[in-house]
Design a protein around this motif. Structure first.
Motif, short mmCIF file in Angstrom:
data_model
loop_
_atom_site.label_atom_id
_atom_site.label_comp_id
_atom_site.label_asym_id
_atom_site.label_seq_id
_atom_site.Cartn_x
_atom_site.Cartn_y
_atom_site.Cartn_z
N PHE A 102 0.82 -1.21 0.00
CA PHE A 102 0.00 0.00 0.00
C PHE A 102 0.86 1.26 0.00
CE2 PHE A 102 -3.51 -2.73 1.75
CZ PHE A 102 -4.42 -2.48 0.74
N ALA A 103 2.03 1.20 0.60
CA ALA A 103 2.90 2.36 0.64
C ALA A 103 3.44 2.70 -0.75
CB ALA A 103 4.07 2.12 1.59
N ALA A 104 3.65 1.67 -1.58
CA ALA A 104 4.23 1.88 -2.92
C ALA A 104 3.21 1.82 -4.04
CB ALA A 104 5.32 0.83 -3.16
N LEU A 105 2.18 0.97 -3.90
CA LEU A 105 1.16 0.74 -4.94
C LEU A 105 1.79 0.55 -6.33
CD1 LEU A 105 -1.73 3.16 -3.90
CD2 LEU A 105 -1.64 0.68 -3.65
N PRO A 106 2.64 -0.45 -6.49
CA PRO A 106 3.28 -0.68 -7.79
C PRO A 106 2.30 -1.22 -8.83
CG PRO A 106 3.77 -2.47 -6.30
CD PRO A 106 3.04 -1.44 -5.49
N GLY A 107 2.54 -0.89 -10.10
CA GLY A 107 1.74 -1.43 -11.19
C GLY A 107 0.28 -1.04 -11.12
N ASP A 108 -0.54 -1.82 -11.83
CA ASP A 108 -1.98 -1.53 -11.82
C ASP A 108 -2.83 -2.79 -11.64
OD1 ASP A 108 -1.66 -2.81 -14.24
OD2 ASP A 108 -2.83 -1.35 -15.40
N ALA A 109 -2.20 -3.90 -11.29
CA ALA A 109 -2.94 -5.15 -11.14
C ALA A 109 -3.96 -5.06 -9.99
CB ALA A 109 -1.97 -6.31 -10.87
N LEU A 110 -5.05 -5.77 -10.13
CA LEU A 110 -6.04 -5.88 -9.06
C LEU A 110 -5.59 -7.02 -8.15
CD1 LEU A 110 -8.76 -5.21 -7.72
CD2 LEU A 110 -9.81 -6.91 -9.26
N MET A 111 -5.43 -6.72 -6.87
CA MET A 111 -4.96 -7.71 -5.90
C MET A 111 -6.16 -8.24 -5.12
SD MET A 111 -1.86 -7.08 -6.77
CE MET A 111 -0.81 -7.96 -5.60
N VAL A 112 -6.37 -9.55 -5.15
CA VAL A 112 -7.51 -10.17 -4.47
C VAL A 112 -6.98 -11.13 -3.40
CG1 VAL A 112 -9.62 -11.52 -4.74
CG2 VAL A 112 -8.85 -10.00 -6.60
N PHE A 113 -7.23 -10.80 -2.16
CA PHE A 113 -6.76 -11.59 -1.03
C PHE A 113 -7.92 -12.39 -0.45
CE2 PHE A 113 -3.86 -8.12 -1.52
CZ PHE A 113 -2.61 -8.58 -1.12
N GLU A 114 -7.71 -13.68 -0.20
CA GLU A 114 -8.75 -14.54 0.35
C GLU A 114 -8.32 -15.06 1.72
OE1 GLU A 114 -10.09 -17.53 -2.51
OE2 GLU A 114 -9.14 -16.32 -4.08
N ALA A 115 -9.20 -14.95 2.69
CA ALA A 115 -8.89 -15.37 4.06
C ALA A 115 -10.07 -16.08 4.69
CB ALA A 115 -8.49 -14.16 4.91
N GLY A 116 -9.78 -16.79 5.77
CA GLY A 116 -10.84 -17.38 6.57
C GLY A 116 -11.45 -16.32 7.47
N ASP A 117 -12.07 -16.76 8.55
CA ASP A 117 -12.72 -15.82 9.45
C ASP A 117 -11.69 -14.95 10.15
OD1 ASP A 117 -14.85 -14.62 10.68
OD2 ASP A 117 -15.05 -16.14 12.25
N LEU A 118 -11.84 -13.65 10.07
CA LEU A 118 -10.93 -12.71 10.72
C LEU A 118 -11.71 -11.88 11.74
CD1 LEU A 118 -8.93 -11.35 7.63
CD2 LEU A 118 -8.18 -13.09 9.26
N PRO A 119 -11.27 -11.84 12.98
CA PRO A 119 -11.99 -11.04 13.99
C PRO A 119 -11.80 -9.55 13.73
CG PRO A 119 -9.94 -11.88 14.90
CD PRO A 119 -10.09 -12.52 13.55
N ALA A 120 -12.61 -8.73 14.37
CA ALA A 120 -12.52 -7.28 14.19
C ALA A 120 -11.15 -6.74 14.58
CB ALA A 120 -13.62 -6.59 15.01
N ARG A 121 -10.48 -7.43 15.49
CA ARG A 121 -9.15 -6.96 15.92
C ARG A 121 -8.03 -7.37 14.97
NH1 ARG A 121 -10.46 -11.38 19.06
NH2 ARG A 121 -8.98 -13.12 19.01
N SER A 122 -8.32 -8.12 13.94
CA SER A 122 -7.31 -8.59 12.98
C SER A 122 -6.54 -7.41 12.39
CB SER A 122 -7.98 -9.38 11.85
OG SER A 122 -7.14 -9.47 10.72
N SER A 123 -5.22 -7.49 12.42
CA SER A 123 -4.39 -6.40 11.87
C SER A 123 -4.55 -6.30 10.36
CB SER A 123 -2.91 -6.63 12.23
OG SER A 123 -2.44 -7.87 11.71
N LEU A 124 -4.72 -7.44 9.70
CA LEU A 124 -4.89 -7.43 8.24
C LEU A 124 -6.21 -6.78 7.86
CD1 LEU A 124 -3.53 -8.38 5.60
CD2 LEU A 124 -4.89 -10.48 5.79
N ARG A 125 -7.25 -7.15 8.55
CA ARG A 125 -8.58 -6.59 8.30
C ARG A 125 -8.58 -5.08 8.55
NH1 ARG A 125 -14.11 -8.78 11.28
NH2 ARG A 125 -15.48 -7.04 10.68
N LYS A 126 -7.98 -4.65 9.65
CA LYS A 126 -7.91 -3.22 9.97
C LYS A 126 -7.16 -2.45 8.89
CE LYS A 126 -8.25 -3.46 15.03
NZ LYS A 126 -7.53 -3.20 16.30
N LEU A 127 -6.09 -3.05 8.38
CA LEU A 127 -5.30 -2.39 7.34
C LEU A 127 -6.13 -2.14 6.09
CD1 LEU A 127 -2.52 -1.41 6.22
CD2 LEU A 127 -2.14 -3.79 5.48
N PHE A 128 -6.83 -3.16 5.62
CA PHE A 128 -7.62 -3.02 4.39
C PHE A 128 -8.81 -2.09 4.59
CE2 PHE A 128 -5.06 -6.45 2.93
CZ PHE A 128 -5.18 -6.48 1.55
#
Length: 347
Positions: A102-128
């Motif tokens: 996110f700091a660099a945002l290289p290129g123009d590809a669409l990035m699709v991340f798939e995850a299982g259940d993430l709680p509200a406190r999840s650092s990844l979820r908070k970032l997105f």
């Protein structure tokens, strides 16, 4: 961007905001996560088997080589056209790598991340949820409100309507996983034939009658009726069919939530028939009498304790190293033993 509200998820997936470069799709329903990831990817790449325009990675790939995420995002297709990078099975462990992206945002590809259940406190979820170029979409299991619409739309797309009884049966026995639901409905449509027609209850029971969800439905009824021998048989079958302890506990909890709802309506002065008619989808006619008997017999206080026990046991099962099957079995037998109907139903 912020998290996408459930009501807006389908609209966003079909027509994503061009400013969003990376989308995190997560939740308990793995089938829905995969389905939405594919729909989102197809807004950029028609053929998801095109190796030049789609890169398929796992979280393990990024663990071994974190720089690969930005490299794939910046890569240019040899055949032209925008690319999609799909990253599966992600967890909070890749949060630092995503921060760098996110700091660099290289290129123009669409990035699709798939995850299982993430709680509200999840650092990844908070970032997105916080990044302007990111979005987070939760995939909750289809419930009694959303599942009938999914069933009707899926069958309608294949030229079929569905009778009220068949819809009630299907809604009661599908919904644990969106892609499993789709496969079962595809099988049902194939059984019905290519000519447009109405799916009847007999069609539904003929095709869906052997699914694991039916076993869980039988188990839930057995627990609420205090049928200890039946609980033992159906619980053993559920484990043999591969159902996880948490899945089993949630299936029984859904049943007890329905009982709580009807019991609450009766507490407001409605008759058992009036209260039961407020359930959506409506009760399946073959089990309606037993359900009403349970709702009439279980006091609201006992239903509250039972649902609290199921929730507490689910939390315990999620702890690392916890004997999930043992905890699940103990909780279900405890609730079944406490059933007000047990003395009447020794089966």
């Amino acid at each position: 961007m912020v998290k996408i509200a459930p009501a807006q998820a389908e609209k966003f997936i079909a027509r994503p905001d061009p400013a969003v470069r990376a989308v995190l799709i997560f939740g308990q329903d793995g089938g829905m996560v995969r389905e939405r990831a594919e729909i989102l990817a197809k807004t950029v790449v028609d053929d998801l088997k095109d190796p030049f325009r789609l890169a398929d990675l796992t979280a393990g790939d990024l663990k071994d080589d974190p720089a690969r995420l930005s490299d794939e995002a910046a890569a240019i297709s040899m055949m032209g056209g925008r690319r999609v990078v799909r990253i599966r099975d992600v967890t909070d462990a890749i949060t630092p790598t995503c921060k760098d992206f996110f700091a660099a945002l290289p290129g123009d590809a669409l990035m699709v991340f798939e995850a299982g259940d993430l709680p509200a406190r999840s650092s990844l979820r908070k970032l997105f949820e916080a990044e302007k170029a990111g979005a987070a979409i939760a995939c909750y299991r289809d419930d009694q409100r959303s599942l009938p619409g999914v069933i009707q739309a899926s069958l309608r797309d294949q030229g079929h309507s569905v009778s009220p009884d068949a819809l009630s049966f299907l809604a009661a026995n599908l919904g644990g996983d969106r892609q499993v639901t789709r496969r079962e409905l595809d099988k049902l449509a194939l059984y019905k034939g290519q000519e447009p027609g109405t799916i009847e209850l007999s069609d539904a029971t003929a095709c869906i009658g052997d699914t694991a969800d039916l076993t869980l439905d039988d188990l839930a009824f057995s627990v609420a009726s205090g049928k200890l021998a039946m609980v033992e048989r159906t619980l053993g079958r559920s484990f043999l069919e591969g159902s996880h302890a948490v899945t089993i506990l949630r299936a029984v909890a859904r049943h007890f939530h329905k009982l709580q709802f009807v019991s609450g309506m009766m507490g407001q002065g409605l008759s058992i028939d009036e209260a039961s008619k407020k359930l959506r989808p409506p009760l399946f006619w073959k089990t309606a009498a037993e359900f009403k008997s349970q709702a009439s017999a279980w006091p609201q206080s006992k239903l509250t304790r039972a649902t609290a026990k199921l929730l507490e046991t689910e939390r315990e099962c999620k702890k690392t190293g916890a004997p999930a099957q043992t905890l699940c079995s103990r909780a279900l037998f405890e609730i079944s033993t406490a059933s007000p109907l047990r003395r009447r139903t020794r089966a």
